[in-house]
Design a protein around this motif. Structure first.
Motif, PDB file in Angstrom:
ATOM      1  N   THR A 156     -22.934 -76.195  26.122  1.00 46.94           N
ATOM      2  CA  THR A 156     -23.604 -77.034  25.392  1.00 46.94           C
ATOM      3  C   THR A 156     -23.303 -78.515  25.981  1.00 46.94           C
ATOM      4  N   SER A 207     -28.037 -77.605  23.234  1.00 46.36           N
ATOM      5  CA  SER A 207     -28.002 -76.333  24.398  1.00 46.36           C
ATOM      6  C   SER A 207     -28.311 -76.832  25.641  1.00 46.36           C
ATOM      7  N   THR A 217     -27.496 -71.385  26.426  1.00 48.62           N
ATOM      8  CA  THR A 217     -26.835 -70.594  25.257  1.00 48.62           C
ATOM      9  C   THR A 217     -27.882 -69.480  25.151  1.00 48.62           C
TER      10      THR A 217
END
Length: 261
Positions: free
Chosen positions: A111, A126, A129
């Motif tokens: 992230t 993200s 992810t």
């Protein structure tokens, strides 16, 4: 014909240096197992209820980490340290998710921030992810990846494969490549790949580690061993082989010269 002692020592030196390079090919940046019994120091917790360490029947060793989100929101942790994103960065996370009737989800990976609000939409942060939804409510089981870089955003899914990863521990690996793409592998088998050029490492330059999810009711979803490494790309090995080949050529030339005298 026997080789002179000096030449043999020179070859041994080259081989020793090469072996040292390959045995130390991966550089480890970070490892977490929570066996210390503490979540502080390496992590920032967010959400309510807060993440907890679990000694449930499915925990690994003394403790695994339960993100502990409820029916309303995910909870979780994000690494307190930011790391440099580059080709060869590889994150492996061990995770366990239970099949359930409702609110059984994990969302984890790489992230762009190490500071989250109490009730975040984690997909907004993200870089790379993975989301696993193991409950049957609403639209049912899900398995999908979000990739977001300076080259755009991509979501790739394979919902039909989701059930293969329920009710057992699996290793999930996120790897960034020289061509600006990222891959997600499960138990060493690549499942999702972003487009090449999605990531520009001079722009998409920093990241933290995200571990989020829900463990509502009797469901206990867990994270355990987290390993962040830098793995040399193939071009690094190619450069080493060119160097070794050149050094061997010089050594052979010197040997012929010595023998001619």
């Amino acid at each position: 014909m026997n080789c002179p002692v000096k030449f043999r020592l020179f070859i041994l030196c080259i081989l020793s240096l090469s072996a040292g390079h390959f045995t130390s090919a991966s550089m480890n940046f970070f490892t977490e197992t929570w066996e210390s019994g503490s979540t502080s120091g390496n992590w920032h917790s967010w959400g309510w209820p807060s993440p907890v360490l679990s000694s449930s029947a499915n925990a690994v060793g003394s403790y695994s980490m339960d993100p502990n989100g409820d029916s309303s929101y995910h909870s979780g942790m994000v690494s307190s340290q930011m790391y440099t994103l580059s080709a060869g960065v590889s994150l492996t996370v061990a995770a366990y998710i239970e099949s359930a009737a409702q609110w059984s989800e994990l969302n984890f990976g790489i992230t762009d921030s190490n500071s989250f609000p109490t009730n975040p939409n984690t997909n907004e942060f993200s870089i790379a992810t993975l989301t696993i939804d193991a409950d049957t409510q609403n639209t049912g089981h899900k398995l999908f990846a979000n990739f977001t870089g300076s080259g755009g955003t991509q979501t790739v899914s394979d919902n039909e494969a989701a059930t293969a990863f329920f009710d057992a521990w699996h290793n999930y690996t996120f790897t960034f490549l020289e061509n600006g793409s990222a891959t997600i592998a499960i138990d060493n088998e690549t499942v999702f790949t972003s487009s090449a050029g999605l990531f520009d490492y001079s722009v998409d330059s920093s990241f933290s580690i995200l571990l989020a999810g829900r463990s509502y009711g009797v469901t206990t979803n867990l994270y355990d061993t987290v390993e962040l490494q830098q793995i040399p790309e193939p071009s690094s090995y190619a450069g080493l082989l060119i160097l070794v080949t050149a050094m061997l050529a010089v050594a052979k030339k010197r040997l012929r010269s010595d023998q001619a005298v």
